[in-house]
Design a protein around this motif. Structure first.
Motif, PDB file in Angstrom:
ATOM      1  N   ALA A  53      -7.389  -0.565   0.395  1.00  0.00           N
ATOM      2  CA  ALA A  53      -7.820  -0.886  -0.909  1.00  0.00           C
ATOM      3  C   ALA A  53      -6.441  -2.507  -1.240  1.00  0.00           C
ATOM      4  O   ALA A  53      -7.402  -3.743  -2.084  1.00  0.00           O
ATOM      5  CB  ALA A  53      -7.011   0.208  -1.601  1.00  0.00           C
ATOM      6  N   VAL A  54      -5.684  -2.189  -0.366  1.00  0.00           N
ATOM      7  CA  VAL A  54      -4.942  -3.770  -0.770  1.00  0.00           C
ATOM      8  C   VAL A  54      -5.595  -5.122  -0.594  1.00  0.00           C
ATOM      9  O   VAL A  54      -6.128  -5.516  -1.169  1.00  0.00           O
ATOM     10  CB  VAL A  54      -3.896  -3.448  -0.240  1.00  0.00           C
ATOM     11  N   ARG A  55      -6.467  -4.864   1.111  1.00  0.00           N
ATOM     12  CA  ARG A  55      -7.257  -5.803   1.103  1.00  0.00           C
ATOM     13  C   ARG A  55      -8.113  -5.938   0.424  1.00  0.00           C
ATOM     14  O   ARG A  55      -8.438  -7.044   0.903  1.00  0.00           O
ATOM     15  CB  ARG A  55      -7.189  -5.618   2.879  1.00  0.00           C
ATOM     16  N   ARG A  56      -9.476  -5.308   0.381  1.00  0.00           N
ATOM     17  CA  ARG A  56     -10.335  -5.510  -0.558  1.00  0.00           C
ATOM     18  C   ARG A  56      -9.586  -6.022  -1.805  1.00  0.00           C
ATOM     19  O   ARG A  56     -10.489  -7.687  -2.521  1.00  0.00           O
ATOM     20  CB  ARG A  56     -10.858  -4.317  -0.494  1.00  0.00           C
ATOM     21  N   ILE A  57      -8.886  -5.560  -2.884  1.00  0.00           N
ATOM     22  CA  ILE A  57      -8.218  -6.279  -3.801  1.00  0.00           C
ATOM     23  C   ILE A  57      -8.455  -7.655  -3.572  1.00  0.00           C
ATOM     24  O   ILE A  57      -8.098  -8.340  -4.445  1.00  0.00           O
ATOM     25  CB  ILE A  57      -7.544  -5.524  -4.297  1.00  0.00           C
ATOM     26  N   GLU A  58      -7.205  -8.017  -2.112  1.00  0.00           N
ATOM     27  CA  GLU A  58      -6.924  -9.510  -2.286  1.00  0.00           C
ATOM     28  C   GLU A  58      -8.030 -10.314  -1.598  1.00  0.00           C
ATOM     29  O   GLU A  58      -8.284 -11.622  -1.809  1.00  0.00           O
ATOM     30  CB  GLU A  58      -5.873  -8.731  -1.116  1.00  0.00           C
TER      31      GLU A  58
ATOM     32  N   ALA B  22       0.690  -1.043   0.447  1.00  0.00           N
ATOM     33  CA  ALA B  22      -0.119  -0.451  -0.033  1.00  0.00           C
ATOM     34  C   ALA B  22       1.030   1.481  -0.190  1.00  0.00           C
ATOM     35  O   ALA B  22       0.037   1.907  -0.888  1.00  0.00           O
ATOM     36  CB  ALA B  22      -0.901  -0.123   1.212  1.00  0.00           C
ATOM     37  N   SER B  23       1.947   1.083   0.827  1.00  0.00           N
ATOM     38  CA  SER B  23       2.946   2.026   1.069  1.00  0.00           C
ATOM     39  C   SER B  23       3.481   2.951  -0.275  1.00  0.00           C
ATOM     40  O   SER B  23       3.378   4.207  -0.694  1.00  0.00           O
ATOM     41  CB  SER B  23       3.764   2.366   1.869  1.00  0.00           C
ATOM     42  N   THR B  24       4.194   1.526  -0.846  1.00  0.00           N
ATOM     43  CA  THR B  24       4.929   2.105  -1.947  1.00  0.00           C
ATOM     44  C   THR B  24       3.789   2.138  -3.399  1.00  0.00           C
ATOM     45  O   THR B  24       4.046   2.702  -3.742  1.00  0.00           O
ATOM     46  CB  THR B  24       5.295   0.698  -2.533  1.00  0.00           C
ATOM     47  N   ALA B  25       2.530   2.026  -3.477  1.00  0.00           N
ATOM     48  CA  ALA B  25       2.028   2.003  -4.803  1.00  0.00           C
ATOM     49  C   ALA B  25       0.966   3.056  -4.280  1.00  0.00           C
ATOM     50  O   ALA B  25       0.050   3.930  -5.397  1.00  0.00           O
ATOM     51  CB  ALA B  25       0.997   0.530  -5.117  1.00  0.00           C
TER      52      ALA B  25
ATOM     53  N   TYR C 265      -2.863  -0.220 -12.048  1.00  0.00           N
ATOM     54  CA  TYR C 265      -1.142  -0.078 -12.402  1.00  0.00           C
ATOM     55  C   TYR C 265       0.172   0.354 -11.451  1.00  0.00           C
ATOM     56  O   TYR C 265       1.039   0.389 -11.132  1.00  0.00           O
ATOM     57  CB  TYR C 265      -1.299   1.550 -13.628  1.00  0.00           C
ATOM     58  N   ALA C 266      -0.155   1.310 -10.464  1.00  0.00           N
ATOM     59  CA  ALA C 266       0.126   1.844  -9.331  1.00  0.00           C
ATOM     60  C   ALA C 266       0.480   0.037  -8.408  1.00  0.00           C
ATOM     61  O   ALA C 266       1.872   0.470  -8.177  1.00  0.00           O
ATOM     62  CB  ALA C 266      -0.874   2.821  -8.122  1.00  0.00           C
ATOM     63  N   VAL C 267      -0.779  -0.624  -8.887  1.00  0.00           N
ATOM     64  CA  VAL C 267      -0.026  -1.776  -7.673  1.00  0.00           C
ATOM     65  C   VAL C 267       0.702  -2.902  -8.249  1.00  0.00           C
ATOM     66  O   VAL C 267       2.109  -3.318  -8.096  1.00  0.00           O
ATOM     67  CB  VAL C 267      -1.218  -2.640  -7.205  1.00  0.00           C
ATOM     68  N   ALA C 268       1.099  -2.928  -9.957  1.00  0.00           N
ATOM     69  CA  ALA C 268       1.147  -3.657 -11.161  1.00  0.00           C
ATOM     70  C   ALA C 268       3.134  -3.148 -10.782  1.00  0.00           C
ATOM     71  O   ALA C 268       4.114  -3.837 -10.836  1.00  0.00           O
ATOM     72  CB  ALA C 268       1.092  -3.585 -12.280  1.00  0.00           C
ATOM     73  N   THR C 269       3.089  -1.242 -10.650  1.00  0.00           N
ATOM     74  CA  THR C 269       4.166  -0.825 -10.440  1.00  0.00           C
ATOM     75  C   THR C 269       5.117  -1.296  -9.307  1.00  0.00           C
ATOM     76  O   THR C 269       6.206  -1.611  -8.941  1.00  0.00           O
ATOM     77  CB  THR C 269       3.533   0.420 -10.920  1.00  0.00           C
ATOM     78  N   ALA C 270       4.441  -1.490  -8.493  1.00  0.00           N
ATOM     79  CA  ALA C 270       4.817  -1.166  -7.393  1.00  0.00           C
ATOM     80  C   ALA C 270       5.217  -2.867  -6.940  1.00  0.00           C
ATOM     81  O   ALA C 270       6.361  -3.291  -5.946  1.00  0.00           O
ATOM     82  CB  ALA C 270       4.055  -0.754  -5.619  1.00  0.00           C
ATOM     83  N   LEU C 271       4.889  -3.653  -7.756  1.00  0.00           N
ATOM     84  CA  LEU C 271       5.501  -5.144  -7.977  1.00  0.00           C
ATOM     85  C   LEU C 271       6.106  -5.367  -8.677  1.00  0.00           C
ATOM     86  O   LEU C 271       6.582  -6.426  -8.713  1.00  0.00           O
ATOM     87  CB  LEU C 271       4.195  -5.879  -7.513  1.00  0.00           C
ATOM     88  N   ASP C 272       6.956  -4.184  -8.730  1.00  0.00           N
ATOM     89  CA  ASP C 272       7.375  -4.081  -9.944  1.00  0.00           C
ATOM     90  C   ASP C 272       7.433  -5.654 -11.330  1.00  0.00           C
ATOM     91  O   ASP C 272       8.005  -6.151 -12.238  1.00  0.00           O
ATOM     92  CB  ASP C 272       8.665  -5.167  -9.462  1.00  0.00           C
ATOM     93  N   VAL C 273       6.196  -5.064 -11.753  1.00  0.00           N
ATOM     94  CA  VAL C 273       5.649  -6.304 -12.676  1.00  0.00           C
ATOM     95  C   VAL C 273       4.570  -4.841 -13.777  1.00  0.00           C
ATOM     96  O   VAL C 273       4.245  -3.799 -13.481  1.00  0.00           O
ATOM     97  CB  VAL C 273       4.517  -7.117 -12.548  1.00  0.00           C
ATOM     98  N   SER C 274       4.955  -5.095 -15.473  1.00  0.00           N
ATOM     99  CA  SER C 274       4.040  -4.764 -15.985  1.00  0.00           C
ATOM    100  C   SER C 274       2.406  -4.506 -15.741  1.00  0.00           C
ATOM    101  O   SER C 274       1.911  -6.406 -15.251  1.00  0.00           O
ATOM    102  CB  SER C 274       4.421  -4.615 -17.532  1.00  0.00           C
ATOM    103  N   TRP C 275       1.641  -3.713 -15.556  1.00  0.00           N
ATOM    104  CA  TRP C 275      -0.015  -4.085 -15.905  1.00  0.00           C
ATOM    105  C   TRP C 275      -0.510  -5.244 -16.786  1.00  0.00           C
ATOM    106  O   TRP C 275      -1.812  -5.539 -16.272  1.00  0.00           O
ATOM    107  CB  TRP C 275      -0.315  -2.894 -15.296  1.00  0.00           C
TER     108      TRP C 275
END
Length: 84
Positions: free
Chosen positions: A48-53, A39-42, A65-75
């Motif tokens: 929001a992270v909890r609800r997505i998961e 959450a902090s990185t994104a 896009y923000a979550v994917a970028t934080a995970l170092d993967v393309s969205w």
């Protein structure tokens, strides 16, 4: 089609939401991140992270896009993984 005035959009179908939840959780755990770290990185809320998961959120493309970028993967890679 989404209503631009109200900002509403179609929810993900339940199987896609579950698939997205599984993919994100798996990638987050593989990266050694907590939900709080992600959450902090994104720059989104922990809720929001909890609800997505939990497959109860309907994230926007911007959030994905923000979550994917934080995970170092393309969205797009993330979206393709959900489609599998």
């Amino acid at each position: 089609m989404p209503n631009a005035k109200t900002g509403t959009h179609r929810p993900l179908p339940e199987p896609a939401a579950r698939s997205l939840a599984t993919a994100l959780r798996s990638r987050r755990e593989a990266a050694g991140l907590t939900q709080e770290d992600l959450a902090s990185t994104a720059q989104i809320s922990v809720q929001a992270v909890r609800r997505i998961e939990a497959a109860t959120a309907n994230p926007t493309l911007g959030t994905l896009y923000a979550v994917a970028t934080a995970l170092d993967v393309s969205w797009t890679e993330l979206i393709l993984e959900v489609g599998d």
